[in-house]
Design an enzyme around this catalytic site. Structure first.
Site, short mmCIF file in Angstrom:
data_model
loop_
_atom_site.label_atom_id
_atom_site.label_comp_id
_atom_site.label_asym_id
_atom_site.label_seq_id
_atom_site.Cartn_x
_atom_site.Cartn_y
_atom_site.Cartn_z
N GLY A 81 -1.64 7.99 7.97
CA GLY A 81 -1.49 9.01 7.75
C GLY A 81 -2.77 9.80 9.62
O GLY A 81 -1.72 9.94 10.38
N SER A 180 -2.34 0.92 9.87
CA SER A 180 -2.60 2.61 10.23
C SER A 180 -3.46 3.40 10.09
O SER A 180 -4.25 2.66 11.27
CB SER A 180 -1.37 2.99 10.06
OG SER A 180 -0.53 4.46 11.25
N TYR A 181 -2.81 4.79 10.19
CA TYR A 181 -4.41 5.36 10.54
C TYR A 181 -5.54 4.90 9.31
O TYR A 181 -6.36 5.46 9.24
CB TYR A 181 -4.00 6.72 9.83
CG TYR A 181 -5.38 7.97 10.75
CD1 TYR A 181 -6.10 7.26 11.89
CD2 TYR A 181 -6.76 8.08 9.41
CE1 TYR A 181 -6.75 8.49 12.40
CE2 TYR A 181 -7.26 9.03 10.00
CZ TYR A 181 -7.57 9.49 10.97
OH TYR A 181 -8.72 9.88 11.57
N ASP A 386 6.53 -2.81 16.76
CA ASP A 386 5.88 -1.00 15.81
C ASP A 386 5.56 -0.16 17.90
O ASP A 386 4.49 -0.68 18.36
CB ASP A 386 5.08 -1.16 15.61
CG ASP A 386 4.06 0.11 15.46
OD1 ASP A 386 4.84 1.36 15.60
OD2 ASP A 386 2.64 0.30 15.25
N HIS A 438 6.38 -0.82 12.24
CA HIS A 438 4.93 -0.76 11.64
C HIS A 438 4.23 -0.70 10.33
O HIS A 438 3.43 -2.06 10.01
CB HIS A 438 4.90 0.90 12.00
CG HIS A 438 3.45 1.24 11.68
ND1 HIS A 438 2.69 1.23 12.80
CD2 HIS A 438 3.33 2.54 10.50
CE1 HIS A 438 0.75 2.82 12.43
NE2 HIS A 438 1.96 2.53 10.92
#
Lengths: 474, 474
Positions: A81, A180-181, A386, A438
């Protein structure tokens, strides 16, 4: 009190164990509304308080392997996020055993769940930090002061207490994975565990290594690679490419010139799904633009106004099903979730947490260096279609580590088809997944499953020679 | 003989016309074996001798529009190789009305054929040069001395004589289009026509412009862009990327260091379809490696040993059907093809022609400059998942023209979905087709059809604002 006798010690241990086992038994999920018939594994969910005075508690969902869970490692999975739920993504649409039907009420089995089949793992999903998903704090300011450091500390505290509730997992091989984050969360938590394990002969958390997919790694190199990705895919003009490179990577992405360049880029790119650039978004394309959030939160600021889609991962359809399912009161009851009546609905991501993120390390590379030297197993993977945390970003970031190659770049195969490419560096294995967006385990279930098995077994991705027919006819 | 009288002249013209019409009538295709029922257009095929003494004749297939062909422009379509057939590619698997079923014997209609529907064209497919497909020469040395110049000259001669056979197309708006190594043929033939038209008030060939797709354009820029494409898609290692850039673009691709780097690249890339990197090859993947040929034939040499797949376009399955269908004696008879009993079977590409290619211009950019200045309509397009003549290659090549942008980079839409991107430069329009491999009309029928219509109408690709729902929810 006199000296403890052996009998006393054993008695205490037994008492402790039975309390733990009772606590884990309370968390056991007996029946999940709409679940399919063939559920042949145990799963548990509930809260672990990480700060009693603040009233901060993190929600987890723990899913055991159906066969011999006691012989299999434990894997913690984290989504990014910042502000997004590992239940929404990891558990419900990526690696977990249950997937939600479009009716938002019933479930079906994921054939490539990472807790299943041969040689796989017990999966622990954590909604982190407080404010994300069912995780909450009674001190509302906590939601406005989340950041990298507190997330790592709270996650560490969570793990300590979770292991006390599930003592049978103490001293078990333990890995962390995420995307991701979580490219921040995973190495940061790994570093904390590694450092606190130092000097302990047989630590409770027998931490063996980590794996990061399409992970935010280093602001400078990630941006360079992201802009090149956009240009080489034809998403942006020559002039915007130049503007982005001139104004963003060296300065702050908050700088006005960079923000303007990002605005132009956004309009040039248009209405594609940046998380999976060659597929079409779900019918309700509006979903794509909702609940905007950012990956690059360095310097305590946010890209979201500039580039609302440079955001967390999702499938615009499945996330809708999640939002419906996890807000059903009977589902929350079955999962022992939302016992305190959180004053907002469960959501896939929290805007409050993200928009108020207070600290974000510019680079994970020093942590990589430290943990590579410590001999931990480190794998990095990338779904190569992605545009948000693209393969080029990761290549530039990893390139900056200047690791010598042990096994040079090669295509890896699944059923005689190229699944992607891999290079084994000294201390780190990099794997790409061809044609994947992603969320690799969402887009490429089977390839992600193969990747996970090879990571757990510490075996390079399968290399295949061309089949006989091809060699002959070439 | 005295002075010609008006009657004499008219008489000669009528005689000439009736001879022409008789000749074209001979070429009319009455019935094509296995053809579907709904053939509602006229088509013709046969030979045009381009050099009588050498016995050199080129084979064409001309397909009229079903409705009002007399009001529609004429478009010549060319495929590349060098050495590949425009019947095999353009007609049978890209823009032509007939597609071949997997049985190799029957045909079905292409719903997005470029001769059909609204506002489209009459299509002329040419197998060029002699030695390609059904085109032949009785002077066998001709097959060993083909090259850019002779191809252009013979094509020009073909056109002159073809217009005499089809005089109703004289003075009709005329365009040329093609892909891949036709990135040479198309501008070179265009230049020849343009130059020979100069000073003529109403030339027979009313040449209006051309369109090139995934076209070989400039050795230096194409190579730079190709290597960057490979690296940014994760097809090759960092070190190989560096080696390629260090050894190839500035020197000859025949230089040993470049050849070695290309060998390494080849092994790193593995068994993918380089013409469409995210799709899987046909079952008989062996096809991919057959009949190798090269695009970069500058300096009179060939890449094929170094990089056997850096070749012409194909669909490994459909090309198999073509090979079967066009070798059927009844098909050849119906098409008035192979009347001289060519001593080798019809094939999709000719190795002999390619391997002995004698001249290849290093750059088409000077021709672009000349024809842009002349005010011709010039469109360039690129399917963006082709690794052979990739979108980055074309971007670098066109970038070298330094044309000012008239309409900046923007996404174009079809049914509210991004079909690709476009930028309108002064004198040239560039269009990408999202998720399309090398043969755009094969991979993206509908998008290619939209592209062609916009080219013919000289209208920029459709720009769409986001729909209301999306704007509101963003």
């Amino acid at each position: 009190m006199g000296k403890p006798t052996m009998i006393n010690i054993l008695g205490s241990l037994l008492l402790f164990c039975s309390v733990s086992l009772a606590n884990q038994e309370i968390d056991r999920v007996i029946y999940l509304p709409g679940q399919p018939e063939n559920v042949n594994f145990a799963h548990y969910s509930g809260y672990v308080t990480v700060n009693k005075s603040a009233g901060r508690a993190l929600f987890y969902w723990f899913i055991e392997s159906p066969s011999n869970p006691e012989s299999k490692p434990l894997v913690l999975w984290l989504n990014g996020g910042p502000g997004c739920s590992s239940i929404a993504y990891g558990a419900a649409e990526e690696i977990g055993p249950f997937r939600i039907n479009p009716n938002g009420k019933t479930l079906y089995m994921n054939p490539y769940a990472w807790n299943k089949r041969t040689a796989v793992a017990n999966l622990l999903f954590l909604e982190s930090p407080a404010g994300v998903g069912f995780s909450y704090s009674n001190t509302s300011s906590d939601l406005y002061t989340a950041g990298d450091s507190k997330t790592a500390e709270d996650s560490y505290r969570f793990l300590q207490r979770w292991f006390n509730r599930f003592p049978q997992y103490k001293y078990r091989d333990f890995y962390i994975a995420g995307e991701s984050y979580a490219g921040h969360y995973v190495p940061q938590l790994s570093q904390l565990i590694h450092r606190r394990n130092e000097g302990i002969a047989n630590p409770v958390m027998k931490f063996k290594g980590f794996m990061v997919g399409n992970g935010v790694t280093d602001v400078y190199y990630d941006l360079i690679g992201t802009f090149e990705y956009w240009w080489t895919r034809g998403l942006i003009s020559d002039s915007t490419y130049k503007r982005l490179n001139d104004s963003c990577p060296e300065s702050s992405i908050r700088a006005s010139a960079c923000k303007k360049a990002l605005d132009v880029a956004k309009s040039e790119i248009g209405n594609i799904d940046p998380y999976s650039i060659y597929t079409h978004p779900c019918n309700t394309t509006g979903e794509i633009w909702r609940n905007v959030r950012a990956h690059y939160v360095s310097d305590q600021m946010f890209l979201s106004e500039a580039l609302p889609w440079l955001k967390r991962a999702y499938d615009p359809c499945t996330q809708r099903y999640s939002r419906e399912y996890f807000n059903l009161p009977e589902v929350q009851k079955a999962l022992h979730a939302n016992k305190t009546n959180i004053p907002y609905p469960w959501d896939i991501c929290s805007d409050i947490v993200e928009y108020n993120w207070v600290d974000s390390q510019r680079s994970m590379l020093p942590i990589y260096q430290e943990l590579i030297e410590a001999g931990l197993r480190i794998w990095v993977y990338s779904g190569d279609t992605d545009a948000v945390v693209p393969v080029t970003a990761t290549r530039y970031s990893l390139g900056a580590l200047k690791l010598p190659a042990v096994t040079k770049w090669y295509p890896w195969y699944d059923k005689e088809k190229v699944g992607g490419w891999s290079e084994v560096y000294k201390g780190l294995t990099f794997v790409t997944i061809r044609g994947s967006g992603h969320e690799v385990p969402l887009h490429r279930l089977r390839q992600a499953f193969i990747l996970f098995n090879h990571f757990l077994n510490n075996k390079p991705m399968p290399r295949k020679t061309l089949n006989v027919q091809m060699v002959q006819s070439s």
